[in-house]
Write an enzyme that holds these catalytic residues in place. Sequence first.
Site, short mmCIF file in Angstrom:
data_model
loop_
_atom_site.label_atom_id
_atom_site.label_comp_id
_atom_site.label_asym_id
_atom_site.label_seq_id
_atom_site.Cartn_x
_atom_site.Cartn_y
_atom_site.Cartn_z
N ASP A 89 0.48 4.92 1.90
CA ASP A 89 -0.30 5.36 3.03
C ASP A 89 -1.32 6.42 2.63
OD1 ASP A 89 0.58 3.72 5.06
OD2 ASP A 89 2.30 5.00 5.53
N HIS A 123 0.81 -1.21 0.00
CA HIS A 123 0.00 0.00 0.00
C HIS A 123 0.85 1.26 0.00
CE1 HIS A 123 0.91 -0.62 4.25
NE2 HIS A 123 0.65 0.65 4.47
N ARG A 183 5.44 8.05 14.31
CA ARG A 183 5.46 8.44 12.91
C ARG A 183 5.07 9.90 12.76
NH1 ARG A 183 1.31 5.92 8.50
NH2 ARG A 183 0.12 7.73 9.16
N HIS A 194 4.71 0.20 0.34
CA HIS A 194 5.39 -0.57 1.39
C HIS A 194 4.50 -1.68 1.93
CE1 HIS A 194 3.47 2.83 3.47
NE2 HIS A 194 3.35 2.03 4.51
FE LIG Z 1 1.64 1.99 5.85
#
Ligand SMILES: [Fe+2]
Length: 320
Positions: A148, A146, A311, A296
């Site tokens: 993000d 995917h 993150r 990723h």
């Molecule tokens: Fe992700």
Amino acid sequence: MTLRPATVKAAPLPWDLAGAEAGLGPASRPGRAIRGGPRNLHRLTGDSGPYELFEVTPLNPLIGAEITGVDLGAPLRADVRDELHRAWLEWKVLFFRDQWASGTHLIEFARAWGELEEQQVTSPGATGITRYVKNTDNAGWENAWHVDMTGRAEPAKGFVLRLLVGPDVGGDTIFVDAAAAYDNLPTDVRAAVDPLHAVHDLNATLGRFVTPAEAARARATFPPVTHPVVRTHPETGRRTLFVNSVFTDRITDMDPERGERVLQYLFRQLQAPEYQVRFCWRPGSVAFWDNRAVQHYAVSDYFPAMRITERVAIAGDKPY
Ligand SMILES: [Fe+2]
């Protein structure tokens, strides 16, 4: 004698081939999704030039490099920032080890690449660090290819992710160069997918992560959006495959069953190991990836061990 022009019949596209022809048979069958053979592997269209302010250690020839000699806890000098930016565009994902800077420093580092993205789903309006705790209660889920948050009209430009706590072994992340996946499509396939658009929907996947109230708010804030199937990287000009198996719902203006075969074919292109880098985390490791250039996959092989990450998301722009 009069010569009649030859009638050239276009070969069927891979997703229009049936059964064994479509990729279940030997590698020589015409529709095989990923055939063996030479790969066209370019990090950029031009030469990025040497790096002088830190060390760049490639993890493989195409994507992913480890940076040494940059402390994310110290103010980022403008010349270092510019050289890192060059390395980021060339290698798509940069890795740093043993980085224990404060969260504030991590945020400052991300800010050197643009405005931070508003979180909006779980804490509307908030920017900065989001902490993720993965354990057996919420095992798996990110183990699918995917990009993000492509369910947003302007998906994030990039992410800074640090591992705080992780398993002794496992929990790697694999990144794939979506430009290489595009470059290696047959010419007729590139011509066929270049003009296509696809619907991306954030809401189909959110239920597992958030409360019902947050899911309802997300549905209102993020209705399904349409993106090009192939996007152009705004800084490098590279064309990248921009459909992913988590958020992409369907191809627009195409029979749904055929559109699904197109998507399945494109998703398989990301599976060639030559386009990928697999990063083995240690506590204190940081990955900084260009969300416009890569997809990723979070390898889900470490439970019941726990994994805690934090993150920072950098706001992006509308794909074209
Ligand atoms: Fe992700």
